[in-house]
Motif scaffolding. Structure first.
Motif, PDB file in Angstrom:
ATOM      1  N   PRO A   1      47.878  26.549  31.267  1.00 28.07           N
ATOM      2  CA  PRO A   1      48.902  27.094  32.168  1.00 28.07           C
ATOM      3  C   PRO A   1      49.380  26.020  33.152  1.00 28.07           C
ATOM      4  N   ASP A   2      50.597  26.195  33.639  1.00 31.26           N
ATOM      5  CA  ASP A   2      51.076  25.335  34.726  1.00 31.26           C
ATOM      6  C   ASP A   2      50.367  25.668  36.034  1.00 31.26           C
ATOM      7  N   LEU A   3      50.039  26.956  36.198  1.00 28.66           N
ATOM      8  CA  LEU A   3      49.540  27.431  37.490  1.00 28.66           C
ATOM      9  C   LEU A   3      48.790  28.740  37.300  1.00 28.66           C
ATOM     10  N   VAL A   4      47.713  28.921  38.076  1.00 27.20           N
ATOM     11  CA  VAL A   4      47.025  30.209  38.156  1.00 27.20           C
ATOM     12  C   VAL A   4      47.126  30.687  39.603  1.00 27.20           C
ATOM     13  N   ILE A   5      47.695  31.871  39.779  1.00 26.80           N
ATOM     14  CA  ILE A   5      47.864  32.459  41.112  1.00 26.80           C
ATOM     15  C   ILE A   5      46.857  33.594  41.283  1.00 26.80           C
ATOM     16  N   PHE A   6      46.147  33.561  42.382  1.00 29.09           N
ATOM     17  CA  PHE A   6      45.200  34.622  42.716  1.00 29.09           C
ATOM     18  C   PHE A   6      45.752  35.464  43.862  1.00 29.09           C
ATOM     19  N   ASP A   7      45.671  36.777  43.718  1.00 29.05           N
ATOM     20  CA  ASP A   7      45.791  37.640  44.886  1.00 29.05           C
ATOM     21  C   ASP A   7      44.529  37.405  45.720  1.00 29.05           C
ATOM     22  N   CYS A   8      44.534  37.805  46.957  1.00 26.36           N
ATOM     23  CA  CYS A   8      43.359  37.568  47.799  1.00 26.36           C
ATOM     24  C   CYS A   8      42.533  38.837  47.994  1.00 26.36           C
ATOM     25  N   ASP A   9      43.089  39.831  48.669  1.00 27.86           N
ATOM     26  CA  ASP A   9      42.333  41.037  49.020  1.00 27.86           C
ATOM     27  C   ASP A   9      42.019  41.867  47.781  1.00 27.86           C
ATOM     28  N   GLY A  10      40.735  42.103  47.561  1.00 28.06           N
ATOM     29  CA  GLY A  10      40.314  42.879  46.407  1.00 28.06           C
ATOM     30  C   GLY A  10      40.176  42.071  45.141  1.00 28.06           C
ATOM     31  N   VAL A  11      40.541  40.793  45.207  1.00 25.20           N
ATOM     32  CA  VAL A  11      40.417  39.898  44.062  1.00 25.20           C
ATOM     33  C   VAL A  11      39.448  38.768  44.393  1.00 25.20           C
ATOM     34  N   LEU A  12      39.757  37.994  45.412  1.00 25.45           N
ATOM     35  CA  LEU A  12      38.855  36.932  45.847  1.00 25.45           C
ATOM     36  C   LEU A  12      37.809  37.442  46.837  1.00 25.45           C
ATOM     37  N   ILE A  13      38.257  38.280  47.745  1.00 21.99           N
ATOM     38  CA  ILE A  13      37.348  38.797  48.772  1.00 21.99           C
ATOM     39  C   ILE A  13      37.333  40.325  48.727  1.00 21.99           C
ATOM     40  N   ASP A  14      36.200  40.899  49.098  1.00 18.85           N
ATOM     41  CA  ASP A  14      36.026  42.354  48.986  1.00 18.85           C
ATOM     42  C   ASP A  14      36.529  43.055  50.239  1.00 18.85           C
ATOM     43  N   SER A  15      37.821  42.896  50.487  1.00 16.29           N
ATOM     44  CA  SER A  15      38.424  43.409  51.715  1.00 16.29           C
ATOM     45  C   SER A  15      39.236  44.675  51.533  1.00 16.29           C
ATOM     46  N   GLU A  16      39.649  44.978  50.298  1.00 24.88           N
ATOM     47  CA  GLU A  16      40.491  46.163  50.091  1.00 24.88           C
ATOM     48  C   GLU A  16      39.771  47.441  50.508  1.00 24.88           C
TER      49      GLU A  16
END
Length: 227
Positions: free
Chosen positions: A4-19
């Protein structure tokens, strides 16, 4: 092997357990304001939206006016409770294993992103490649595609060769509108029984609930695109 050219991550609920933290606070504030709703309903219906957008949608559904001051109240409580936020299990190793360019696109404010990524130690993987939909020029929050397209432009990536990891229908809709491919994620504490099915119906090509599956899935989907 194609990459891929790029991988985009959402943050809340994906990287950190904030949702789950935000859902609990938002449910409390809305219930106190006269609209009874559970954290589980918040997570299922409004995950991925900022609280101002949630208020607008609740007003339409309930046909009751809600004071704008509720936004500041909810934000203050959430910021206080986020002091204890943790990275989702396995995310550090998964992000480190992504060798192509990576960034974050989120509906959270730049200030909150800086705080939570710093608290969890994930900031070192993204540095200045963190994009808040609230901070980009003329940007609109997800489900609009603006923040995704802005990030792709900054990272000089082709949207069609960009993967997005999202936990919400609204985020998936935004990524697809940007012409990107989506991997759903259901490994956060806010996940619910039908979460995977809902993300698939929204347009995710596949859904993972363990971070160790990310790189193999990226490799498989990249090869499939070239077949």
């Amino acid at each position: 092997m194609p990459q891929p050219d790029l991988v985009i991550f959402d943050c809340d609920g994906v990287l950190i357990d904030s949702e789950i933290i935000a859902a609990r606070v938002e449910a409390e504030v809305l219930t106190e304001a006269g609209y009874e709703i559970s954290p589980e309903e918040i997570a299922a219906l409004y995950s991925g939206l900022n609280f101002s957008e949630i208020l607008l949608r609740v007003e339409k559904v309930a046909q009751i006016p809600l004071q704008a001051s509720l936004i500041d109240r909810a934000d203050a409580i959430i910021d206080k409770r986020l002091k204890d936020v943790r990275a989702i299990e396995g995310v550090t190793q998964a992000v480190a294993a992504v060798k192509v360019p990576r960034c974050i696109c989120s509906n959270s404010s730049a200030e909150r992103l800086k705080m939570t990524l710093g608290l969890t130690g994930l900031d070192r993987f993204f540095v200045d490649r963190v994009y808040s939909a609230l901070s980009i020029p003329d940007g609109k929050p997800k489900p609009a595609p603006d923040v995704f397209l802005y990030a792709a432009g900054q990272m000089k990536a082709n949207p069609a060769n960009t993967f997005v990891v999202e936990d919400s229908v609204h985020g998936i809709h935004g990524a697809i509108a940007a012409g990107m491919r989506v991997i759903g994620f259901t490994g956060g504490a806010h996940s619910y029984p039908s979460h995977s099915d809902i993300l698939t119906e929204a347009g995710a090509e596949t859904v993972i609930n363990r971070w160790r599956d990310l790189v193999p899935v990226l490799d498989a989907l990249s090869e499939w695109a070239e077949a």
